[in-house]
Design a protein around this motif. Structure first.
Motif, short mmCIF file in Angstrom:
data_model
loop_
_atom_site.label_atom_id
_atom_site.label_comp_id
_atom_site.label_asym_id
_atom_site.label_seq_id
_atom_site.Cartn_x
_atom_site.Cartn_y
_atom_site.Cartn_z
N ASN A 2 0.21 89.91 -62.28
CA ASN A 2 1.67 89.73 -62.21
C ASN A 2 2.02 88.42 -61.52
O ASN A 2 2.87 87.66 -61.99
CB ASN A 2 2.30 90.90 -61.45
N GLY A 3 1.38 88.17 -60.37
CA GLY A 3 1.70 86.97 -59.60
C GLY A 3 1.40 85.69 -60.36
O GLY A 3 2.17 84.73 -60.32
N ILE A 4 0.26 85.66 -61.06
CA ILE A 4 -0.10 84.45 -61.82
C ILE A 4 0.87 84.22 -62.97
O ILE A 4 1.31 83.09 -63.23
CB ILE A 4 -1.55 84.58 -62.34
N ALA A 22 4.27 83.16 -61.08
CA ALA A 22 4.25 81.94 -60.27
C ALA A 22 3.75 80.73 -61.04
O ALA A 22 4.33 79.64 -60.94
CB ALA A 22 3.38 82.16 -59.03
N HIS A 23 2.69 80.90 -61.81
CA HIS A 23 2.07 79.75 -62.49
C HIS A 23 2.64 79.52 -63.89
O HIS A 23 2.84 78.37 -64.29
CB HIS A 23 0.56 79.96 -62.57
N TYR A 67 2.76 89.96 -54.77
CA TYR A 67 2.50 90.87 -55.89
C TYR A 67 1.15 91.56 -55.74
O TYR A 67 0.99 92.73 -56.14
CB TYR A 67 2.59 90.13 -57.22
N MET A 68 0.18 90.88 -55.16
CA MET A 68 -1.11 91.52 -54.89
C MET A 68 -0.95 92.62 -53.84
O MET A 68 -1.53 93.71 -53.99
CB MET A 68 -2.12 90.48 -54.42
N CYS A 122 -2.33 90.65 -58.94
CA CYS A 122 -2.68 89.24 -59.10
C CYS A 122 -2.28 88.75 -60.49
O CYS A 122 -1.78 87.62 -60.65
CB CYS A 122 -4.18 89.05 -58.88
N ILE A 175 4.16 79.09 -54.44
CA ILE A 175 3.35 79.74 -55.46
C ILE A 175 2.36 80.71 -54.84
O ILE A 175 2.20 81.85 -55.30
CB ILE A 175 2.62 78.68 -56.32
N ARG A 176 1.71 80.28 -53.76
CA ARG A 176 0.73 81.16 -53.11
C ARG A 176 1.41 82.40 -52.55
O ARG A 176 0.89 83.51 -52.66
CB ARG A 176 0.03 80.40 -51.99
N LYS A 188 4.10 83.85 -53.61
CA LYS A 188 4.52 84.72 -54.71
C LYS A 188 3.34 85.54 -55.23
O LYS A 188 3.46 86.75 -55.48
CB LYS A 188 5.12 83.87 -55.83
N VAL A 189 2.18 84.90 -55.39
CA VAL A 189 1.00 85.63 -55.88
C VAL A 189 0.56 86.69 -54.88
O VAL A 189 0.25 87.83 -55.25
CB VAL A 189 -0.15 84.65 -56.18
#
Length: 350
Positions: free
Chosen positions: A134-136, A139-140, A246-247, A132, A239-240, A242-243
């Motif tokens: 990594n994803g944030i 993505a964000h 990675y999770m 998570c 974005i969702r 991508k997160v």
């Protein structure tokens, strides 16, 4: 003056029979043919290779790489990369070992010994948390995936070293009176003759295959990996997605860490070093494009089998560990070259 139009009869040309393109068949099925070639070669080189028990042992080793590769496949389909899976594996293995040995709560003066399933759930949650992060970041905050996961790789490895003080948790068998036994069950036990680790890999592969082929998330993943801008304009929650990928990669790394620590009945902070490269290699050998949007679960499993069966075969016939690294690296380079040929030929044929 009038003219008479003469209708000429239409000339029907017979349909040309489709010819079998052997070169393209070999190119697209290279992972399968490479696996068959490896099995045949080492079966001639050693009488111990082509045995049912040896295949089960090798498959239990492949399970670790396969779990990492499945998580990596989803990330690569999304057009990213995850360099932190090896360190996440090591951190999650250490975390599981820490829980099995007992959590000392000094304020209450007690030591808590969680059961096996509590350890599994908490360890998978830790892997998801690392993914998570990594994803944030990617993505964000628009941090490049290479940089974000490289940083997470060092952080996760450092935390594992801090937890253990650089040492290894040994003898993770647990004690019946404490209720924390059964950890070795993941690595050693068999169900209907099949190692539990292989069953775990099969279940995760089936879930990933169904998600990619039968759900909206799978379509979103292929779309965002193929062309993120177009997918975003089409309403895909880029974005969702991508997160989440990675999770999932983090959870797969946690499962691999549990299996490895269980097989060794010990957990060390350096476990999983360079495993991220093996996972990427399995995905590439399986035919996935590093640019995203193309790849299959079947190909990734075949890629993991190629690497695992090749490595174990070299060990069985007594090849030096240094040469094993050379052979594995050569296979990876060839896989990348063949991928380039495959996808460039498809672009030229359009």
């Amino acid at each position: 003056m009038s003219t008479t139009a003469q209708n000429k009869p239409a000339v029907h040309t017979p349909a040309q029979p489709k010819t079998l393109d052997v070169g393209r068949l070999l190119l697209e099925g290279r992972a399968f043919f490479a696996l068959i070639a490896i099995i045949i070669f080492f079966s001639f080189m050693s009488p111990y290779y082509f045995t049912f028990n040896n295949f089960l042992i090798m498959s239990s080793h492949v399970a670790i790489f396969g779990l990492l590769a499945l998580g990596m496949l989803l990330v690569i389909l999304n057009g990213g990369i995850d360099l932190s899976v090896g360190s996440t594996l090591g951190l999650c293995g250490v975390f599981a070992g820490y829980l099995i040995q007992g959590v000392n709560i000094e304020i209450l003066g007690i030591t808590f010994y969680p059961s096996l399933w509590v350890v599994v759930v908490l360890t998978c949650a830790l892997g998801a948390a690392v993914g998570c992060v990594n994803g944030i970041l990617i993505a964000h905050f628009k941090v490049p995936a290479f940089v974000a996961t490289l940083g997470t790789m060092y952080v996760a490895r450092g935390i594992a070293l801090l937890i253990t003080n650089g040492l290894t948790y040994n003898k993770l068998d647990g004690k019946p009176e404490l209720g924390n036994t059964g950890f070795e069950w993941l690595g050693f036990n068999r169900l209907a003759g099949i190692p539990i680790s292989v069953i775990v890999l099969i279940i995760v592969a089936l879930i990933c295959g169904l998600v990619l082929s039968r759900t909206a998330f799978g379509r979103w993943l292929y779309a965002s990996g193929g062309n993120e801008s177009a997918a975003n304009l089409s309403g895909v929650p880029v974005i969702r997605v991508k997160v989440v990928v990675y999770m999932i990669s983090g959870v797969c790394a946690a499962l691999a860490g549990l299996v490895l620590a269980s097989q060794l009945t010990s957990a060390g902070p350096t476990a999983g070093t360079t495993y991220e490269l093996t996972a990427i290699a399995a995905v590439v050998i399986g035919g996935a494009a590093l640019t995203g949007g193309r790849g299959t679960v079947r190909g990734t499993i075949l890629g993991a089998l190629v690497i695992g069966y090749l490595s174990d075969g070299l060990v069985i016939i007594g090849v030096s560990a240094y040469w094993q690294t050379v052979f594995t690296g050569t296979v990876i380079v060839l896989a990348v070259l063949l991928n380039s040929l495959q996808y460039s030929s498809k672009r030229n044929s359009r």
